[in-house]
Design a protein around this motif. Structure first.
Motif, PDB file in Angstrom:
ATOM      1  N   LEU A 305      44.674 175.115 -17.147  1.00 36.57           N
ATOM      2  CA  LEU A 305      45.161 176.442 -16.766  1.00 36.57           C
ATOM      3  C   LEU A 305      45.301 177.350 -17.987  1.00 36.57           C
ATOM      4  O   LEU A 305      45.117 178.571 -17.884  1.00 36.57           O
ATOM      5  N   ALA A 306      45.620 176.768 -19.132  1.00 31.91           N
ATOM      6  CA  ALA A 306      45.771 177.589 -20.334  1.00 31.91           C
ATOM      7  C   ALA A 306      44.511 178.391 -20.633  1.00 31.91           C
ATOM      8  O   ALA A 306      44.581 179.548 -21.059  1.00 31.91           O
ATOM      9  N   ALA A 307      43.337 177.801 -20.405  1.00 27.63           N
ATOM     10  CA  ALA A 307      42.086 178.517 -20.682  1.00 27.63           C
ATOM     11  C   ALA A 307      41.934 179.750 -19.813  1.00 27.63           C
ATOM     12  O   ALA A 307      41.271 180.721 -20.205  1.00 27.63           O
ATOM     13  N   LEU A 308      42.527 179.745 -18.623  1.00 27.95           N
ATOM     14  CA  LEU A 308      42.390 180.844 -17.673  1.00 27.95           C
ATOM     15  C   LEU A 308      43.554 181.827 -17.757  1.00 27.95           C
ATOM     16  O   LEU A 308      43.378 183.026 -17.534  1.00 27.95           O
ATOM     17  N   LEU A 309      44.756 181.317 -18.095  1.00 28.80           N
ATOM     18  CA  LEU A 309      45.953 182.154 -18.155  1.00 28.80           C
ATOM     19  C   LEU A 309      46.266 182.638 -19.562  1.00 28.80           C
ATOM     20  O   LEU A 309      47.053 183.559 -19.740  1.00 28.80           O
ATOM     21  N   ASN A 310      45.667 182.013 -20.563  1.00 31.56           N
ATOM     22  CA  ASN A 310      45.763 182.462 -21.959  1.00 31.56           C
ATOM     23  C   ASN A 310      44.330 182.598 -22.464  1.00 31.56           C
ATOM     24  O   ASN A 310      43.832 181.746 -23.212  1.00 31.56           O
ATOM     25  N   PRO A 311      43.630 183.669 -22.057  1.00 34.71           N
ATOM     26  CA  PRO A 311      42.169 183.672 -22.120  1.00 34.71           C
ATOM     27  C   PRO A 311      41.547 184.167 -23.415  1.00 34.71           C
ATOM     28  O   PRO A 311      40.327 184.235 -23.494  1.00 34.71           O
ATOM     29  N   THR A 312      42.347 184.516 -24.426  1.00 40.09           N
ATOM     30  CA  THR A 312      41.754 185.074 -25.641  1.00 40.09           C
ATOM     31  C   THR A 312      42.181 184.277 -26.869  1.00 40.09           C
ATOM     32  O   THR A 312      43.122 183.486 -26.840  1.00 40.09           O
ATOM     33  N   VAL A 313      41.508 184.549 -27.963  1.00 42.32           N
ATOM     34  CA  VAL A 313      41.879 183.944 -29.243  1.00 42.32           C
ATOM     35  C   VAL A 313      43.323 184.287 -29.588  1.00 42.32           C
ATOM     36  O   VAL A 313      44.095 183.450 -30.063  1.00 42.32           O
ATOM     37  N   THR A 314      43.710 185.519 -29.320  1.00 39.44           N
ATOM     38  CA  THR A 314      45.043 186.002 -29.667  1.00 39.44           C
ATOM     39  C   THR A 314      46.130 185.413 -28.778  1.00 39.44           C
ATOM     40  O   THR A 314      47.293 185.364 -29.170  1.00 39.44           O
ATOM     41  N   SER A 315      45.751 184.964 -27.578  1.00 38.93           N
ATOM     42  CA  SER A 315      46.746 184.471 -26.624  1.00 38.93           C
ATOM     43  C   SER A 315      47.642 183.397 -27.218  1.00 38.93           C
ATOM     44  O   SER A 315      48.842 183.329 -26.916  1.00 38.93           O
ATOM     45  N   TYR A 316      47.086 182.542 -28.065  1.00 37.92           N
ATOM     46  CA  TYR A 316      47.815 181.381 -28.554  1.00 37.92           C
ATOM     47  C   TYR A 316      48.764 181.731 -29.694  1.00 37.92           C
ATOM     48  O   TYR A 316      49.571 180.901 -30.106  1.00 37.92           O
TER      49      TYR A 316
END
Length: 454
Positions: A305-316
């Protein structure tokens, strides 16, 4: 429903519905329809259609290049299956006339959302709206209900600022305030009224934790309607900001020294008889077996789910200890440091608040992902671990989420169950796009690198 019927595998648009829509629009003095749909990122792609020729223009669907689904904000065309390497073929956008809304700040213009189809008449598997419909089909009479919360930063131009923008109404410590204290031009109030007139069912707004950061909440509704309203909301906020010479950004974390922006999904289910499926006064913590299994399903599939709900390089860069954003796959009762918070209300208001997503998420994809994982948990009768007590972020108590987009994408590729619910072709297109995004980022020299090494 989309304005179409199916004949074999061929798409046949409902001409009568289009003509009726055209007639009603002309009666209201509307002369342009803006037909829009979501790309993979959640950005709107669309065309303006003259109302007096609307029924004729849309009679066979409105053609768009399929690769628009995977065109980056900087104009890079990413090769997804059936796209660039296939000669850039078309898809067809079919107006959903039931979604028509007059745009309050553009007199004479109405907006419609389109469903997107391949030329053979089958729903486009890359279309995020199709993905959500596909997930909803798995619920078999149960109605998922979603209430979205979105945060964003409002910026104003400043040639002296490092990126040419400064935070509007800069000032710290203004979380949960309203009025001119954090909003000197009363922008939030004006927008709240305009968004309400647009039929988005906005219900509340406030200044958020970050300087120049705001949150606007949307009322809960059936999942597809909630996703449609969220999609329109993001586009509308960005458009209203542009009209004031400002920039509204849903970037996950635009500033090193400030908070990130979240997209929290409040999620519940109505049973076929209308009852609250997640409520059980006799159950542990007042939760039904279905609610507990939904929690367990979301936690079980959290890495993907992280790949879809935190979808950008900056998300993390938004996630981690001390951020009020999740870092671990955990849940808690009215605990904002957990990935899933169960608010204290029960009865018809029993729900889960999934706090993993950031504001850059595609609303159709984010909602579909949460519902898909919850469905798998309920289907398999999973049981969650004990709820988090106290402040979270202790990695000894729960599994760590992926620390970056690359590892999250690997988790998504490895999660065959989730991919089956979302659609393998969509997942393949999404991963291809995001892998390319990582490649482009790896070739880019950042401001930090220049400051650190120059």
């Amino acid at each position: 429903m989309a304005t179409m019927v199916r004949s074999g595998v061929m798409l046949v648009v409902d001409a009568k519905a289009l003509q009726q829509a055209q007639d009603r629009l002309r009666e209201r003095g509307i002369d342009v329809v803006r037909l829009g749909y979501s790309d993979l990122l959640g950005a709107e792609r669309g065309r303006d259609l003259l109302v007096r020729r609307f029924a004729r223009t849309a009679a066979d669907g409105v053609a768009f290049c399929r690769s628009v689904f995977a065109t980056s904000p900087r104009g890079d065309v990413i090769d997804i299956e059936g796209g660039l390497s296939a000669g850039l073929p078309d898809v067809l956008a079919v107006p959903d006339v039931g979604t028509v809304r007059d745009i309050p700040w553009e007199p004479g213009v109405a907006h419609m959302i389109a469903d997107v189809f391949d030329p053979d008449g089958t729903p486009s598997q890359e279309s995020p709206r199709t993905v959500l419909r596909r997930v909803l089909d798995r619920y078999d009479g149960v109605i998922p209900v979603v209430g979205p919360e979105l945060e964003f930063f409002l910026l104003e131009p400043d040639s002296g600022a490092p990126r040419g923008w400064r935070r509007y109404g800069e000032g710290t410590g203004r979380v949960y305030t309203a009025g001119s204290v954090g909003d000197p031009e009363n922008t939030q109030l004006a927008w709240l009224r305009r968004l309400d007139a647009y039929g988005l069912e906005v219900v509340a707004a406030n200044h958020e934790f970050g300087s120049g950061q705001f949150e606007i909440n949307l009322w809960h509704s059936d999942a597809l309607d909630a996703a449609d309203r969220t999609f329109r909301f993001r586009t509308a906020v960005q458009e209203l900001a542009r009209r004031q010479g400002k920039l509204a950004t849903f970037m996950a974390k635009p500033f090193d020294d400030d908070a990130g922006s979240g997209f929290h999904v409040h999620f519940s289910c109505r049973a076929p008889d209308g009852g609250a499926l997640f409520d059980d006064p006799t159950g542990q913590d007042g939760l039904s077996r279905a609610a507990r299994s939904a929690v367990a399903g979301i936690l079980a599939h959290a890495p993907a789910l992280a790949a879809l709900l935190n979808p950008t390089v900056t998300s993390y860069k938004r996630l981690g200890p001390g951020t009020m954003a999740p870092w671990l796959a955990d849940w808690g009762l009215d605990n904002r440091s957990a990935l899933i918070r169960v608010p204290p209300e029960r009865g018809g208001a029993t729900r889960l608040e999934v706090r993993l997503g950031d504001a850059s998420v595609n609303p159709y994809v984010g909602i579909a992902a949460v519902l898909a994982a919850a469905h798998l948990g309920m289907r398999d009768g999973l049981e969650p671990p004990p709820p988090l007590e106290g402040y979270g972020y202790d990695a000894a108590r729960a599994p760590r989420l992926p620390s970056g987009l690359a590892s999250a994408l690997s988790a998504l590729e490895a999660d065959a169950e989730l991919a089956d619910v979302l659609g393998p072709r969509f997942v393949a297109a999404y991963v291809a796009y995001k892998r390319n995004e990582l490649e482009r980022f790896a070739r880019t020299v950042t401001d930090w690198e220049f400051r650190e090494y120059a």
